[in-house]
Design a protein around this motif. Structure first.
Motif, PDB file in Angstrom:
ATOM      1  N   GLN A 219       4.705 -12.958   3.179  1.00 53.93           N
ATOM      2  CA  GLN A 219       3.651 -12.161   2.544  1.00 53.93           C
ATOM      3  C   GLN A 219       4.093 -10.763   2.137  1.00 53.93           C
ATOM      4  N   VAL A 220       4.975 -10.142   2.905  1.00 57.12           N
ATOM      5  CA  VAL A 220       5.227  -8.707   2.758  1.00 57.12           C
ATOM      6  C   VAL A 220       5.664  -8.388   1.326  1.00 57.12           C
ATOM      7  N   GLY A 221       4.897  -7.529   0.675  1.00 51.88           N
ATOM      8  CA  GLY A 221       5.202  -7.113  -0.685  1.00 51.88           C
ATOM      9  C   GLY A 221       4.654  -8.022  -1.756  1.00 51.88           C
ATOM     10  N   LEU A 222       4.172  -9.195  -1.393  1.00 49.80           N
ATOM     11  CA  LEU A 222       3.652 -10.157  -2.365  1.00 49.80           C
ATOM     12  C   LEU A 222       2.143 -10.304  -2.261  1.00 49.80           C
ATOM     13  N   THR A 223       1.641 -10.303  -1.059  1.00 52.90           N
ATOM     14  CA  THR A 223       0.215 -10.343  -0.794  1.00 52.90           C
ATOM     15  C   THR A 223       0.010  -9.674   0.558  1.00 52.90           C
ATOM     16  N   SER A 224      -1.171  -9.796   1.139  1.00 45.03           N
ATOM     17  CA  SER A 224      -1.415  -9.193   2.450  1.00 45.03           C
ATOM     18  C   SER A 224      -2.615  -9.870   3.084  1.00 45.03           C
ATOM     19  N   PRO A 225      -2.771  -9.745   4.392  1.00 49.15           N
ATOM     20  CA  PRO A 225      -3.956 -10.316   5.043  1.00 49.15           C
ATOM     21  C   PRO A 225      -5.254  -9.782   4.460  1.00 49.15           C
ATOM     22  N   ALA A 226      -5.282  -8.486   4.152  1.00 44.16           N
ATOM     23  CA  ALA A 226      -6.494  -7.919   3.557  1.00 44.16           C
ATOM     24  C   ALA A 226      -6.741  -8.498   2.179  1.00 44.16           C
ATOM     25  N   ALA A 227      -5.683  -8.722   1.417  1.00 43.09           N
ATOM     26  CA  ALA A 227      -5.831  -9.225   0.052  1.00 43.09           C
ATOM     27  C   ALA A 227      -6.400 -10.639   0.010  1.00 43.09           C
ATOM     28  N   VAL A 228      -6.093 -11.445   1.019  1.00 47.02           N
ATOM     29  CA  VAL A 228      -6.606 -12.818   0.999  1.00 47.02           C
ATOM     30  C   VAL A 228      -7.998 -12.905   1.607  1.00 47.02           C
ATOM     31  N   GLY A 229      -8.467 -11.801   2.218  1.00 47.19           N
ATOM     32  CA  GLY A 229      -9.837 -11.786   2.716  1.00 47.19           C
ATOM     33  C   GLY A 229     -10.005 -11.740   4.213  1.00 47.19           C
TER      34      GLY A 229
ATOM     35  N   ALA B  27      -0.007  -0.673   8.600  1.00 45.54           N
ATOM     36  CA  ALA B  27      -1.304  -0.693   7.923  1.00 45.54           C
ATOM     37  C   ALA B  27      -1.119  -0.865   6.418  1.00 45.54           C
ATOM     38  N   ALA B  28      -0.125  -0.162   5.851  1.00 40.84           N
ATOM     39  CA  ALA B  28       0.145  -0.296   4.420  1.00 40.84           C
ATOM     40  C   ALA B  28       0.601  -1.707   4.066  1.00 40.84           C
ATOM     41  N   ILE B  29       1.384  -2.320   4.950  1.00 41.03           N
ATOM     42  CA  ILE B  29       1.900  -3.666   4.688  1.00 41.03           C
ATOM     43  C   ILE B  29       0.792  -4.710   4.767  1.00 41.03           C
ATOM     44  N   THR B  30      -0.116  -4.549   5.698  1.00 41.81           N
ATOM     45  CA  THR B  30      -1.186  -5.534   5.885  1.00 41.81           C
ATOM     46  C   THR B  30      -2.402  -5.262   5.007  1.00 41.81           C
ATOM     47  N   GLY B  31      -2.520  -4.028   4.481  1.00 42.62           N
ATOM     48  CA  GLY B  31      -3.690  -3.657   3.700  1.00 42.62           C
ATOM     49  C   GLY B  31      -4.882  -3.272   4.546  1.00 42.62           C
ATOM     50  N   PHE B  32      -4.670  -3.109   5.841  1.00 47.61           N
ATOM     51  CA  PHE B  32      -5.773  -2.785   6.745  1.00 47.61           C
ATOM     52  C   PHE B  32      -5.827  -1.288   7.058  1.00 47.61           C
ATOM     53  N   ALA B  33      -6.866  -0.899   7.775  1.00 50.76           N
ATOM     54  CA  ALA B  33      -7.132   0.520   8.003  1.00 50.76           C
ATOM     55  C   ALA B  33      -6.483   1.065   9.263  1.00 50.76           C
ATOM     56  N   ALA B  34      -6.291   0.220  10.263  1.00 49.55           N
ATOM     57  CA  ALA B  34      -5.811   0.723  11.551  1.00 49.55           C
ATOM     58  C   ALA B  34      -4.980  -0.333  12.250  1.00 49.55           C
ATOM     59  N   VAL B  35      -4.094   0.141  13.135  1.00 55.08           N
ATOM     60  CA  VAL B  35      -3.163  -0.742  13.843  1.00 55.08           C
ATOM     61  C   VAL B  35      -3.092  -0.300  15.300  1.00 55.08           C
ATOM     62  N   SER B  36      -3.014  -1.264  16.189  1.00 53.52           N
ATOM     63  CA  SER B  36      -2.706  -0.999  17.598  1.00 53.52           C
ATOM     64  C   SER B  36      -1.401  -1.679  17.947  1.00 53.52           C
TER      65      SER B  36
ATOM     66  N   GLY C  66       0.809  -1.213   0.000  1.00 51.54           N
ATOM     67  CA  GLY C  66       0.000   0.000   0.000  1.00 51.54           C
ATOM     68  C   GLY C  66       0.841   1.260   0.000  1.00 51.54           C
ATOM     69  N   GLU C  67       0.162   2.384  -0.134  1.00 48.46           N
ATOM     70  CA  GLU C  67       0.851   3.669  -0.141  1.00 48.46           C
ATOM     71  C   GLU C  67       1.330   4.009   1.268  1.00 48.46           C
ATOM     72  N   GLY C  68       2.336   4.872   1.308  1.00 51.26           N
ATOM     73  CA  GLY C  68       2.780   5.395   2.600  1.00 51.26           C
ATOM     74  C   GLY C  68       4.054   4.787   3.131  1.00 51.26           C
ATOM     75  N   LEU C  69       4.619   3.802   2.413  1.00 47.73           N
ATOM     76  CA  LEU C  69       5.874   3.218   2.869  1.00 47.73           C
ATOM     77  C   LEU C  69       7.047   4.065   2.382  1.00 47.73           C
ATOM     78  N   PRO C  70       8.112   4.122   3.166  1.00 51.00           N
ATOM     79  CA  PRO C  70       9.231   4.996   2.802  1.00 51.00           C
ATOM     80  C   PRO C  70      10.094   4.383   1.700  1.00 51.00           C
ATOM     81  N   GLU C  71      10.845   5.254   1.045  1.00 47.88           N
ATOM     82  CA  GLU C  71      11.913   4.786   0.182  1.00 47.88           C
ATOM     83  C   GLU C  71      13.070   4.332   1.069  1.00 47.88           C
ATOM     84  N   PRO C  72      13.873   3.375   0.613  1.00 47.00           N
ATOM     85  CA  PRO C  72      14.944   2.876   1.485  1.00 47.00           C
ATOM     86  C   PRO C  72      15.965   3.951   1.822  1.00 47.00           C
ATOM     87  N   ALA C  73      16.401   3.956   3.079  1.00 50.94           N
ATOM     88  CA  ALA C  73      17.424   4.888   3.553  1.00 50.94           C
ATOM     89  C   ALA C  73      18.643   4.090   4.001  1.00 50.94           C
ATOM     90  N   ASP C  74      19.774   4.772   4.098  1.00 53.27           N
ATOM     91  CA  ASP C  74      20.967   4.078   4.574  1.00 53.27           C
ATOM     92  C   ASP C  74      21.027   4.131   6.098  1.00 53.27           C
TER      93      ASP C  74
END
Length: 968
Positions: A692-702, A561-570, A57-65
């Motif tokens: 899963q990270v970057g290939l699919t997500s919990p939200a994507a599988v349902g 949230a972007a990695i999982t495809g979900f709306a909110a995280v605790s 999802g959107e919102g992940l950073p570009e890689p930094a050193d």
């Protein structure tokens, strides 16, 4: 422009991702060739079903050193205010981590990259340190037995509640009580966690005035929970309240301050049945709430109901003392829905620090620190009296409660102006909790603040005793040798090194544990956690003093949230088990909000992690198992039948993806749709998120909710069995039901079910590790990590498949990020068990893969993306050499009962003995391959006899010495 592009290419060539990921481009090409695949894309196309593929999802950073991320974190740390000393208390106190422990334990990968001590022979160092912890706790509390730590004080109290309820029901009363009585001076966060945990179990929590014996008897509870000292500092003799609880047929639980017990009469001598608390002030920094080691001590009669892990003394095959985890029948993966707790971990690294703090200081040192804290409180209390204020409690240990009346605001403000946070108890009361870090100069400034609030000039003056003689400790403690032997730094340093060298950690070799994801814990990720800007912030410090933490937390929530495809995280759950529980509470609350609170059936595949059914029961659900087919997938036909049978009461399905059997199930979306059509929710166990990270997500599988293991996929080290963080990510409709906190409104929605951890953001002190990992890897690096994790697992499976059948593969003939190899047939062919293979691997310098789970007689291997091809080959060579040894047994070259596997592991003592009677050589025993000699690891003990240890249960240091003398 070309020069600028060249500059960017040169920067990228030294990227962190290339350091985190083990194989280089040449090794990747060689492994793909071995698999007969032209590219990583082709691998993923075959391994991961196209129907579930999803981009990040959107919102992940570009890689930094590394330098950039460390600078970013330094800037965040600088926005926090460790220069303002928090004397807030509430179970969190300033402490000094002895530098010898800081550098040689907390900052040492030999300690923080080790795994849970399930393979006892190669965990003797950690086990001894945990035995020290247990001994320290039993000695200070005056109880019979203590476990190897829990998550925090509040959840330890909740575990005590569960133990007491089980014990109460075990008495088979005609009308068992469902009432829990809590004293009015219990820490508010503990009371809130108890309420959260009590509600799904049908337990009614009632508050009784502290010291009111009659109120306890009227409540007729199954347990009463007391605080010692009370949350505002008061100390009193708890014996009358404990006696009242016993007359009512209840157990007495005491939440105690561990340091105070060096001066105060211990709860065990007052008749307590369970004593819980936090060992945080034994050298573990605030960390904005954690991680810290909670303790749990009880009477011998309740040892089989005790949650968590217990280290005990046994003996090895040579009859010498050896340690191991005891009473393994209490493990939740065995008890499943019959479990009284879902805890399957401990706070090992923090327990080790706390134990070593006691080893370093010894009984005299702890008593000295306790007296110092008490004297500081007395001096300040006298200053308050001289200023015209009253103290609410004449008897106290280290916390004074000042009745400041209308001057309470002025007192807090004057203290803040001089660099101190105090605690407002209520409209007129102010509490000050003194600790070992407070200096004479700081006491003087605090006295000035009190005087300024009162309009007077104040100085410190002599003060009367604040502990009644009847409450002074008279019994000795910590007389064991280990607590009295290491006063010089040289000796302490060497003791720590001796223990470290007994163990196998990631700084020695790969730890290929399936489902546990033992990957690189990069130094750059670890460095910030000991910076004062992160380490020395109290969890209840004012928000404007933790701006950096709040920013870090918000960014990390957004990234997850972007990695999982979900709306909110605790981020509040401070273990995977806590995340499971929080996710199920969210599901239950959502059903209740729709008028469907009757939905209480939780479907769980038989292959699921054992914590899953335990968590479901704790959340007030009934577990219905769902079968698996011959390929290890969820049996869709059985699922449909179970859904139809329980359609009206279906709450949720709990699944692990990729499956517990290490494959991407093709039918996962169909499975989720079946559950949703019946009105249920889908909970995903995130243990296998590394695939899963970057290939699919919990939200994507349902799925609707998943927990993440930051100590797996997101690089927080396992620490020998803890710390961990188990945040939950949820779809938008479940967001209103995330955990919240009574003391910090920003920690969660007002509509949440309550807190699941003591601190608002759980173990916030280690969140910089996962923050750094994601920032360093960026979107592309995270996806690459998943791809290489899948490649490495398939390469290992391919290399081993002719020697050890791979039990499950996906539709494309490949595994996901882990593989299960079948060892069951060796029992018939050679008398060799999977345990024999696991112990033999120790002679090669390796920790065994996950043994006999999820299928008995198998090994589950997860190499992760951080292991190079050279290390993978080394492991495979060891496994193939062991297979050749099994073949030698099968051919009759070695007897079934006397061979390198049955006698493994082999110790230096055994090899150096005058006689050698085995039919194989000493070299075959300990250096079976040429590369083993280059960095030989010597297991300190032979195979541990677990049965002997459980039949002769000893769980304190005394027992080690007794056994050692007997062995001599």
């Amino acid at each position: 422009m070309n020069a600028l592009e060249d500059f960017r290419d040169l920067c990228a060539a030294g990227s962190f991702a290339s350091r985190h990921i083990g194989p280089d481009e040449g090794e990747i090409a060689a492994m793909l060739a071995e698999l007969g695949l032209p590219s990583l894309e082709a691998l993923i196309e075959r391994a991961v079903p196209r129907a579930i593929r999803a981009e990040l999802g959107e919102g992940l950073p570009e890689p930094a050193d590394e330098a950039g991320v460390l600078a970013d974190l330094a800037a965040l740390a600088a926005q926090n205010r460790p220069d303002i000393k928090s004397l807030i208390g509430l179970g969190y106190h300033g402490t000094h981590t002895p530098p010898v422990i800081l550098r040689n334990v907390l900052e040492n990968p030999g300690w923080y990259t080790a795994y849970t001590p399930y393979q006892a022979e190669i965990a003797q160092g950690r086990l001894e340190a945990l035995l020290n912890f247990q001994t320290m706790v039993t000695e200070l509390t005056a109880m019979d037995i203590a476990n190897a730590s829990l998550l925090d004080e509040a959840t330890a109290a909740a575990e005590a509640m569960a133990l007491a309820l089980a014990a109460h029901r075990g008495q088979k009363r005609v009308a068992p009580s469902t009432v829990l009585a809590v004293a009015s001076d219990l820490h508010p966060q503990t009371r809130a966690v108890l309420a959260t945990r009590a509600r799904p179990l049908g337990i009614t929590v009632v508050e009784v005035t502290a010291g009111d014996v009659a109120a306890i008897e009227r409540a007729a509870p199954f347990a009463v929970v007391l605080q010692y000292p009370g949350t505002t500092g008061a100390i009193r003799d708890l014996a009358p309240e404990i006696a009242a609880a016993h007359r009512a047929g209840a157990l007495a639980v005491v939440a105690a301050d561990l340091l105070s017990l060096a001066l105060l009469k211990p709860p065990g001598e007052m008749g307590a049945d369970v004593v819980v608390g936090s060992a945080q002030r034994f050298g573990v920094p605030f960390g904005y709430g954690g991680p810290h080691a909670a303790f749990f001590a009880t009477r011998d009669a309740h040892k089989r109901l005790m949650p968590g892990r217990l280290v005990g003394v046994s003996q090895d095959a040579a009859g010498r003392p050896a340690l191991r985890l005891a009473l393994q029948t209490r493990e939740q993966h065995i008890r499943r829905e019959k479990a009284t707790s879902n805890i399957c971990t401990a706070q090992v690294l923090l327990a080790v620090i706390a134990a070593m703090y006691a080893v370093w200081h010894g009984p005299e040192g702890l008593a000295r620190i306790a007296r110092r804290c008490n004297l500081a409180a007395r001096l300040l209390g006298e200053a308050a009296r001289r200023a015209g204020f009253a103290l609410r409690h004449p008897h106290f240990f280290d916390t004074i409660a000042i009745e400041a009346g209308p001057k309470a605001d002025a007192l807090v403000a004057e203290a803040l102006a001089r660099g101190f946070n105090l605690r407002r108890i209520d409209a007129t009361g102010v509490a000050i909790a003194l600790d070992e870090t407070v200096t004479e100069a700081e006491l003087a400034r605090l006295a000035e603040a009190i005087g300024a609030a009162a309009g007077r000039s104040m100085k410190l003056a002599a003060a009367d005793d604040s502990i009644p003689p009847a409450l002074l400790r008279s019994s000795p403690f910590l007389r064991q040798h280990v607590f009295n032997a290491y006063r010089s730094e040289h000796e302490m340093l060497r003791y720590l090194k001796r223990l470290e060298d007994k163990d196998v950690a990631l700084n020695r070799s790969m730890i290929p544990l399936g489902s546990c994801t033992m990957k690189l814990n990069a130094t750059a990720e670890m460095i910030p956690i000991t910076w004062p800007g992160f380490a020395n912030i109290h969890p209840f410090a004012p928000a404007d003093q933790a701006v950096g933490y709040r920013t870090l937390i918000k960014r990390l929530e957004t990234w997850l949230a972007a990695i999982t495809g979900f709306a909110a995280v605790s981020l509040q759950p401070n273990a995977g088990s806590a995340g499971e529980y929080a996710g199920l509470l969210a599901i239950r609350a959502w059903h209740e909000s729709r008028g469907e609170g009757h939905r209480d059936i939780c479907l769980i595949p038989t292959s699921a992690h054992g914590t899953n059914p335990a968590s479901a029961v704790m959340a007030g659900m009934r577990v219905v198992p769902v079968g698996c087919d011959r390929d290890g997938n969820v049996d869709v036909a059985d699922l449909r039948a179970k859904v139809d049978a329980h359609r009206d009461r279906l709450a949720c399905l709990m699944i692990t993806y990729p499956s517990t059997h290490g494959v991407f199930e093709e039918a996962v979306r169909e499975i989720c749709a079946i559950v949703h059509a019946a009105g249920g929710q889908v909970y995903m166990d995130g243990a296998n998120m590394n695939a899963q990270v970057g290939l699919t997500s919990p939200a994507a599988v349902g799925a609707d909710v998943c927990h993440l293991n930051l100590h797996k996929t997101f690089c927080i080290p396992h620490g020998g069995g803890g710390p961990g963080v188990g945040p939950i990510a949820v779809a938008s409709h479940l967001a209103p039901f995330l955990p919240n906190h009574p003391l910090v409104a920003e920690a969660g929605p007002a509509t949440g079910p309550g807190p699941v951890a003591a601190a608002p953001w759980g173990s916030a002190g280690i969140l910089p590790i996962s923050y750094a990992y994601i920032a360093l890897m960026g979107r592309r690096g995270l996806k690459r990590a998943s791809e290489i994790a899948i490649l490495n697992a398939n390469y290992v499976a391919h290399r081993l498949r002719d020697a050890y059948p791979v039990l499950y593969v996906g539709a494309g003939g490949l595994v996901a990020h882990e593989c299960i190899i079948d060892c069951r047939h060796f029992q018939a062919s050679a008398g060799v068990t999977v345990e024999d293979i696991a112990k033999r691997l120790q002679d090669y310098g390796f920790h065994a893969p996950t043994m006999s789970w999820p299928v008995a007689g198998t090994l589950m291997i997860e190499p992760t993306e951080s292991e190079s091809k050279a290390e993978l080959d080394r492991f495979c060579e060891a496994m193939l050499a062991i297979r050749a040894e099994i073949a030698a047994i099968e051919k009759g070259q070695w007897p079934r009962d006397d061979n390198p596997l049955k006698n493994a592991p082999h110790t230096a003592d055994e090899i150096a003995a005058e006689t050698w009677t085995h039919p194989y050589s000493r070299r075959q025993a300990v250096m079976p391959l040429p590369w083993v000699a280059a960095a030989k690891y010597w297991p300190p003990v032979k195979r541990v006899d677990n049965v002997f240890g459980d039949r002769n249960l000893h769980c304190t240091c005394d027992s080690v010495e007794v056994y050692a003398r007997a062995a001599e």
